[in-house]
Write an enzyme that holds these catalytic residues in place. Structure first.
Site, PDB file in Angstrom:
ATOM      1  N   GLU A  71      -0.597   4.306   8.556  1.00 31.23           N
ATOM      2  CA  GLU A  71      -1.808   4.789   7.895  1.00 31.23           C
ATOM      3  C   GLU A  71      -2.647   5.739   8.749  1.00 31.23           C
ATOM      4  O   GLU A  71      -3.878   5.656   8.720  1.00 31.23           O
ATOM      5  CB  GLU A  71      -2.641   3.583   7.464  1.00 31.23           C
ATOM      6  CG  GLU A  71      -3.230   2.725   8.606  1.00 31.23           C
ATOM      7  CD  GLU A  71      -2.334   1.600   9.090  1.00 31.23           C
ATOM      8  OE1 GLU A  71      -1.096   1.711   8.969  1.00 31.23           O
ATOM      9  OE2 GLU A  71      -2.869   0.612   9.618  1.00 31.23           O
ATOM     10  N   HIS A  88       0.076   1.650  -0.363  1.00 27.74           N
ATOM     11  CA  HIS A  88      -0.290   0.774   0.753  1.00 27.74           C
ATOM     12  C   HIS A  88      -1.030   1.556   1.844  1.00 27.74           C
ATOM     13  O   HIS A  88      -2.124   1.170   2.265  1.00 27.74           O
ATOM     14  CB  HIS A  88       0.964   0.100   1.317  1.00 27.74           C
ATOM     15  CG  HIS A  88       0.684  -0.812   2.464  1.00 27.74           C
ATOM     16  ND1 HIS A  88       0.450  -2.160   2.315  1.00 27.74           N
ATOM     17  CD2 HIS A  88       0.553  -0.560   3.790  1.00 27.74           C
ATOM     18  CE1 HIS A  88       0.203  -2.699   3.499  1.00 27.74           C
ATOM     19  NE2 HIS A  88       0.262  -1.742   4.422  1.00 27.74           N
ATOM     20  N   GLU A  89      -0.439   2.660   2.276  1.00 25.12           N
ATOM     21  CA  GLU A  89      -1.065   3.422   3.372  1.00 25.12           C
ATOM     22  C   GLU A  89      -2.397   4.024   2.921  1.00 25.12           C
ATOM     23  O   GLU A  89      -3.348   4.102   3.692  1.00 25.12           O
ATOM     24  CB  GLU A  89      -0.110   4.495   3.896  1.00 25.12           C
ATOM     25  CG  GLU A  89       1.269   3.998   4.346  1.00 25.12           C
ATOM     26  CD  GLU A  89       1.265   2.738   5.189  1.00 25.12           C
ATOM     27  OE1 GLU A  89       0.253   2.470   5.875  1.00 25.12           O
ATOM     28  OE2 GLU A  89       2.258   1.988   5.150  1.00 25.12           O
ATOM     29  N   HIS A 104      -5.152   1.521   3.142  1.00 29.00           N
ATOM     30  CA  HIS A 104      -5.687   1.374   4.501  1.00 29.00           C
ATOM     31  C   HIS A 104      -6.885   2.298   4.754  1.00 29.00           C
ATOM     32  O   HIS A 104      -7.670   2.061   5.675  1.00 29.00           O
ATOM     33  CB  HIS A 104      -4.619   1.692   5.545  1.00 29.00           C
ATOM     34  CG  HIS A 104      -3.771   0.525   5.947  1.00 29.00           C
ATOM     35  ND1 HIS A 104      -4.294  -0.634   6.487  1.00 29.00           N
ATOM     36  CD2 HIS A 104      -2.424   0.349   5.913  1.00 29.00           C
ATOM     37  CE1 HIS A 104      -3.297  -1.468   6.774  1.00 29.00           C
ATOM     38  NE2 HIS A 104      -2.153  -0.898   6.428  1.00 29.00           N
ATOM     39  N   GLU A 111      -4.015  -5.979   7.277  1.00 27.60           N
ATOM     40  CA  GLU A 111      -2.836  -5.928   6.395  1.00 27.60           C
ATOM     41  C   GLU A 111      -2.971  -6.785   5.138  1.00 27.60           C
ATOM     42  O   GLU A 111      -2.442  -6.420   4.088  1.00 27.60           O
ATOM     43  CB  GLU A 111      -1.566  -6.293   7.175  1.00 27.60           C
ATOM     44  CG  GLU A 111      -1.223  -5.310   8.292  1.00 27.60           C
ATOM     45  CD  GLU A 111      -0.979  -3.869   7.820  1.00 27.60           C
ATOM     46  OE1 GLU A 111      -0.813  -3.629   6.614  1.00 27.60           O
ATOM     47  OE2 GLU A 111      -0.976  -2.975   8.698  1.00 27.60           O
ATOM     48  N   ASP A 137       4.394  -6.508  18.850  1.00 29.46           N
ATOM     49  CA  ASP A 137       5.622  -6.020  18.206  1.00 29.46           C
ATOM     50  C   ASP A 137       6.643  -7.153  18.003  1.00 29.46           C
ATOM     51  O   ASP A 137       7.457  -7.097  17.093  1.00 29.46           O
ATOM     52  CB  ASP A 137       6.278  -4.906  19.035  1.00 29.46           C
ATOM     53  CG  ASP A 137       5.457  -3.619  19.002  1.00 29.46           C
ATOM     54  OD1 ASP A 137       4.715  -3.413  18.029  1.00 29.46           O
ATOM     55  OD2 ASP A 137       5.560  -2.832  19.969  1.00 29.46           O
ATOM     56  N   TYR A 159       0.340 -10.010   6.038  1.00 34.13           N
ATOM     57  CA  TYR A 159       0.345  -9.270   4.771  1.00 34.13           C
ATOM     58  C   TYR A 159       0.246 -10.233   3.590  1.00 34.13           C
ATOM     59  O   TYR A 159      -0.636 -10.128   2.744  1.00 34.13           O
ATOM     60  CB  TYR A 159       1.652  -8.473   4.603  1.00 34.13           C
ATOM     61  CG  TYR A 159       1.849  -7.334   5.565  1.00 34.13           C
ATOM     62  CD1 TYR A 159       2.208  -7.565   6.882  1.00 34.13           C
ATOM     63  CD2 TYR A 159       1.705  -6.017   5.156  1.00 34.13           C
ATOM     64  CE1 TYR A 159       2.418  -6.508   7.769  1.00 34.13           C
ATOM     65  CE2 TYR A 159       1.915  -4.950   6.032  1.00 34.13           C
ATOM     66  CZ  TYR A 159       2.274  -5.212   7.335  1.00 34.13           C
ATOM     67  OH  TYR A 159       2.477  -4.173   8.200  1.00 34.13           O
TER      68      TYR A 159
END
Ligand code: BES
Ligand code: ZN
Length: 612
Positions: free
Chosen positions: A280, A304-305, A308, A327, A384, A392
């Site tokens: 995003e 979705h992006e 954001h 998220e 990560d 989410y």
């Protein structure tokens, strides 16, 4: 010492950097950037100032007013997660000018040689800074609690062009002196170089810093949207078709969540090694080319992006322990946009795919239940490594639960007020809960907020979605166990998401013969839709169906999106009697590694080292 973020050396008693001015000289031959960064602090400071860096070599730090050196030290042993602490010793300064060089293995940057690109003729480089990789491009307080504005001059070879998630000011000839201390004027102003200048006037968390440099072209797709990609006409045209509906989504977003604050909403389609579906980056979202499927389904990732732009970029999690605020809200907002532009059934299908994903994550984290919580403890944890669907989908479920409790109109009001109240701030879970309780009096008596925010697992009042199509597909998947395959009629109007939902709901223990029969009829392994292909290949690996290992290898070598790499490598190496698969995984990784973004390389290495 008062740390505010387990992933950053930033000290709360030091002033924040409010502005950074960057001069970046891109050296494609050594895959490095010769750089200078002028950091402006919120107030003059005396004493140590802590900055995050990773694999940067720092050559000098000076006071830009007096040009006198500022003493600095770089920790000798980098922390595996946080990187190297850079300590500056200030005496009443509010600005510092740092000269440094990035490393060829900077974790944020992927340098692509011409053969690794679509057009095969020019090199390409791009960033991925979330969660904690901005520090591998420039020294900074790399925590989302700190917001910075910036300006940047990118000095690049003349045949190339640059884009940033910032306002483009101009493309022009280099000017002597503006390299600051990045490199000599003779290099900066050489004939074959050009400067692209950008400014970011809205304060952003460092993880939203982004650029790409290469042979880049674009198509107009809306009044505030262009789609950029490598300048290959077929790629640009396909992207322009796929994303034609973007303006409609921006308008819906504005109706639901308030004004779009970032002026432009451009899209950049990256080479196939881009490690995410989408990122995003403000004003210019970065996208994997795998979302271009020719059926407008890429719209979900764009939704979705885009979402954001409100939840994440306007209101940001204070640190990664509250990542669900980014998220979970965005997943909720994405589905609201999808519901308006593609209908309730489509939104329910997405929710259903998410529900399956959330349940699968419970299995993945069964020995590490901390990461089934919304608010997590991440001291000593690499974000990560624990990236998952939980923030989410559990976040989505929490917000959906609140919506069901108070009704949609009241929840919509609440959301708008939440966004207007906290925009351009970075907040934590408690701030959200306090705001919720203040604006929805008595909510804590109706919903167990503590269980949702701090408990492990899936709360009992989470909800599996209901819709005709969703329920039909899930029951068809269950019937497969008894040997019943869906008929041609039943799948006649299935698109990629229907197949994805079906495949992900099949029992993991299906026999190789059943896999072969299913594929003989519906050709799923060759699907152009990677969601379908990868869901199918996971089943094939589980059933040790060797016929598909060639396709698994091609997939792992063809794309670098971690959503596909993670499950395929994991399925190959986890479990017993997997010797052949482990050998395959190791060989493929050795051969494909060079083509993955450094973040993806790290994630695959972690999977292999856990199991092999
Ligand atoms: N911000 C994320 C990607 C990300 C998360 C990058 C954490 C680095 C660290 C982005 O918004 C995202 O969620 N992308 C999804 C898209 C999907 C949910 C539609 C993806 O990449 O799969
Ligand atoms: Zn996201």
């Amino acid at each position: 010492m008062a740390p505010i973020d387990p992933h950053s050396y930033t000290d709360s008693t030091h002033p924040f950097t409010t502005h950074i001015s960057l001069s970046l000289y891109f050296d494609f031959s050594s895959s490095t950037i010769l750089s200078s960064a002028l950091l402006s602090l919120s107030s003059p400071h005396t004493g140590p100032l802590f900055l995050d860096t990773r694999s940067l070599s720092i050559s000098s730090v000076i006071d830009p007013q007096t040009r006198t050196p500022i003493p600095f030290s770089l920790s000798s042993e980098p922390d595996l997660i946080k990187g190297s602490l850079l300590t500056l010793s200030l005496s009443d300064q509010s600005q510092v000018l740092i000269s440094f060089t990035t490393s060829p293995n900077s974790s944020a940057l992927q340098w692509l040689a011409p053969p690794q690109t679509f057009n095969k003729t020019s090199p390409f480089v791009y960033t991925q800074c979330q969660a904690i990789h901005a520090r591998s491009i420039f020294p900074c307080q790399d925590t989302p609690a700190a917001r910075i504005k910036y300006s940047a001059r990118l000095n690049i070879p003349r045949p190339l062009s640059a884009v940033m998630s910032a306002r483009h000011v101009e493309r022009r000839m280099p000017v002597a002196g503006e390299a600051a201390t990045a490199c000599d004027d003779s290099m900066w102003c050489a004939e074959d170089r050009v400067v692209e200048e950008f400014v970011m006037e809205q304060p952003i968390p460092p993880y939203l810093f982004a650029f790409a440099v290469g042979e880049i072209g674009y198509r107009e797709v809306g009044p505030r949207t262009r789609v950029y990609a490598e300048s290959v006409p077929s790629v640009l045209d396909a992207a322009a078709r796929e994303f034609a509906g973007t303006e409609d989504m921006i308008r819906q977003g504005e109706m639901l969540f308030g004004p779009y604050e970032w002026e432009r909403f451009d899209l950049l389609v990256l080479p196939p090694s881009f490690p995410y579906g989408g990122m995003e980056n403000p004003r210019m979202v970065f996208l994997t080319p795998t979302v271009i499927k020719g059926d407008a389904s890429g719209a979900q990732v764009v939704a979705h992006e885009l979402a954001h732009s409100w939840t994440g970029n306007l209101i940001t999690n204070k640190n990664n322990e509250h990542f669900w605020l980014n998220e979970g809200f965005t997943t909720y907002a994405e589905r609201r946009i999808v519901e308006v532009v593609q209908g309730e059934d489509r939104a329910a299908l997405n929710t259903g795919i998410g529900w399956r994903g959330l349940n699968d994550e419970m299995e993945r984290f069964k020995d590490n239940m901390e990461f089934t919580k919304l608010k997590t403890k991440q001291e000593g944890v690499d974000p990560d490594d624990v990236y998952s669907q939980v923030p989410y989908e559990k976040g989505f479920q929490f917000l959906w639960r609140i919506e069901r409790q108070i009704g949609r109109p009241a929840f919509d009001e609440f959301l708008k007020k939440y966004i207007a109240t906290f925009k351009f701030q970075s907040i934590d879970t408690e701030t959200f809960l306090d705001f919720l309780k203040a604006n929805v009096p008595g909510i804590e008596k109706e919903i167990d907020l503590e269980l949702w925010a701090e408990g492990t697992g899936i709360p009992p009042d989470a909800l599996e979605p209901v819709s005709n199509i969703y329920t039909k597909i899930v029951s068809l998947a269950q019937e497969f166990k008894n040997g019943r395959m869906p008929t041609e009629d039943e799948v006649a109007d299935w698109g990629g998401q229907e197949w994805e939902l079906y495949l992900e709901n099949l029992p993991k223990s299906v026999e190789a013969s059943q896999i072969l029969a299913l594929d003989a009829r519906y050709h799923l392994a060759e699907s152009k839709d990677y969601e379908v292909k990868v869901a199918f290949l996971q089943l094939a690996i589980s059933a040790k169906c060797r016929d598909y290992y060639g396709e698994v290898e091609r997939t792992l070598k063809g794309v670098g999106r971690m959503k596909y790499l993670r499950p395929l490598y994991t399925y190959l190496v986890q479990g017993n009697s997997k010797e052949e698969e482990k050998v395959l995984a190791k060989r493929v990784f050795a051969e494909a590694k060079e083509c993955y973004h450094p973040i993806a390389q790290g994630v695959v290495e972690a999977i292999l080292s856990k199991h092999v």
